[in-house]
Design a protein around this motif. Structure first.
Motif, short mmCIF file in Angstrom:
data_model
loop_
_atom_site.label_atom_id
_atom_site.label_comp_id
_atom_site.label_asym_id
_atom_site.label_seq_id
_atom_site.Cartn_x
_atom_site.Cartn_y
_atom_site.Cartn_z
N GLN A 128 14.95 11.73 3.33
CA GLN A 128 14.91 12.85 4.27
C GLN A 128 13.50 13.35 4.53
OE1 GLN A 128 17.67 15.82 2.89
NE2 GLN A 128 19.44 14.48 3.17
N ASP A 129 12.55 12.91 3.73
CA ASP A 129 11.15 13.29 3.92
C ASP A 129 10.54 12.41 5.01
OD1 ASP A 129 8.26 13.48 3.63
OD2 ASP A 129 8.67 14.47 1.71
N ARG A 130 9.87 13.03 5.97
CA ARG A 130 9.34 12.28 7.10
C ARG A 130 8.16 11.38 6.71
NH1 ARG A 130 4.95 15.69 9.02
NH2 ARG A 130 5.22 17.72 8.08
N ASN A 131 7.54 11.61 5.55
CA ASN A 131 6.43 10.79 5.10
C ASN A 131 6.88 9.55 4.33
OD1 ASN A 131 4.35 12.56 6.06
ND2 ASN A 131 4.87 13.93 4.38
N PRO A 183 0.82 -1.22 0.00
CA PRO A 183 0.00 0.00 0.00
C PRO A 183 0.85 1.26 0.00
CG PRO A 183 0.02 -1.00 2.17
CD PRO A 183 0.75 -1.95 1.26
N ASN A 184 0.34 2.30 -0.63
CA ASN A 184 1.00 3.61 -0.68
C ASN A 184 2.40 3.53 -1.27
OD1 ASN A 184 -1.23 4.81 0.72
ND2 ASN A 184 -0.39 3.94 2.59
N ALA A 185 2.56 2.72 -2.30
CA ALA A 185 3.88 2.54 -2.90
C ALA A 185 3.76 2.52 -4.42
CB ALA A 185 4.53 1.26 -2.41
N GLY A 186 4.85 2.86 -5.06
CA GLY A 186 4.89 2.82 -6.51
C GLY A 186 6.33 2.92 -7.00
N THR A 187 6.49 2.67 -8.29
CA THR A 187 7.81 2.71 -8.90
C THR A 187 7.82 3.76 -10.00
OG1 THR A 187 8.13 0.37 -8.44
CG2 THR A 187 9.57 1.36 -10.09
N PHE A 188 8.77 4.67 -9.92
CA PHE A 188 8.99 5.67 -10.95
C PHE A 188 10.15 5.19 -11.82
CE2 PHE A 188 7.13 7.92 -7.41
CZ PHE A 188 6.19 8.73 -8.01
N GLY A 242 1.22 6.90 4.08
CA GLY A 242 -0.21 6.98 3.81
C GLY A 242 -0.79 8.37 3.93
N THR A 243 -0.09 9.29 4.57
CA THR A 243 -0.61 10.65 4.68
C THR A 243 -0.46 11.40 3.36
OG1 THR A 243 1.52 11.42 5.52
CG2 THR A 243 -0.15 10.81 7.16
N ARG A 244 0.53 11.01 2.56
CA ARG A 244 0.74 11.62 1.25
C ARG A 244 1.03 10.51 0.25
NH1 ARG A 244 5.22 15.58 1.46
NH2 ARG A 244 4.25 16.46 -0.37
N ASN A 245 0.72 10.76 -1.02
CA ASN A 245 0.98 9.74 -2.03
C ASN A 245 2.41 9.84 -2.55
OD1 ASN A 245 1.04 11.80 -3.94
ND2 ASN A 245 -1.08 11.49 -4.56
N PRO A 246 2.92 8.81 -3.21
CA PRO A 246 4.30 8.83 -3.70
C PRO A 246 4.59 9.98 -4.67
CG PRO A 246 3.47 6.58 -3.71
CD PRO A 246 2.31 7.47 -3.37
#
Length: 127
Positions: free
Chosen positions: A64-67, A40-45, A91-95
């Motif tokens: 370095q991003d806390r999310n 969940p809340n994951a993806g590949t760029f 989960g608070t923000r999308n990838p």
């Protein structure tokens, strides 16, 4: 001449810069995204025509991003010029949003670094 056979030489202005018309010929955009179906809340760029340099810079900035719960990159094959960056958020923000913020922060950091180099490097006549 095949696109893959094209070599970047030292006399070009930017040695590692990709040639823009290559993307038009390939019919691909520089960046693609695939949502992860198992995590969940994951993806590949996938970023085409890039290598470890960009992959590692973006990975470090994402961490370095806390999310961000996980950030990693890989190059699927040494002869393919593409980097896959995997991102999982809390989960608070999308990838997408986390990557965009990380890229903006990375740009600011690199601009600041460039400014420091320009103002602290000696002039040619000083050496």
């Amino acid at each position: 001449m095949c696109i893959r056979d094209r070599e970047y030489t030292l006399n070009q202005k930017k040695m590692n810069a990709p040639i823009e018309e290559d993307f038009d010929l390939l019919g691909k955009s520089k960046l693609e995204y695939a949502q992860d179906t198992k995590i969940p809340n994951a993806g590949t760029f996938t970023i085409y025509k890039e290598d470890h340099t960009l992959g590692n810079l973006v990975r470090v900035q994402l961490l370095q991003d806390r999310n961000t719960k996980f950030a990693g990159y890989r190059m699927p094959h040494p002869l393919e010029n593409k980097v896959e960056i995997k991102v999982q958020t809390d989960g608070t923000r999308n990838p997408h949003a986390v990557l965009l913020d990380s890229l903006n922060n990375l740009t600011k950091t690199l601009d600041s670094f460039e400014t420091c180099l320009l103002y602290t490097s000696p002039s040619p006549r000083d050496s």
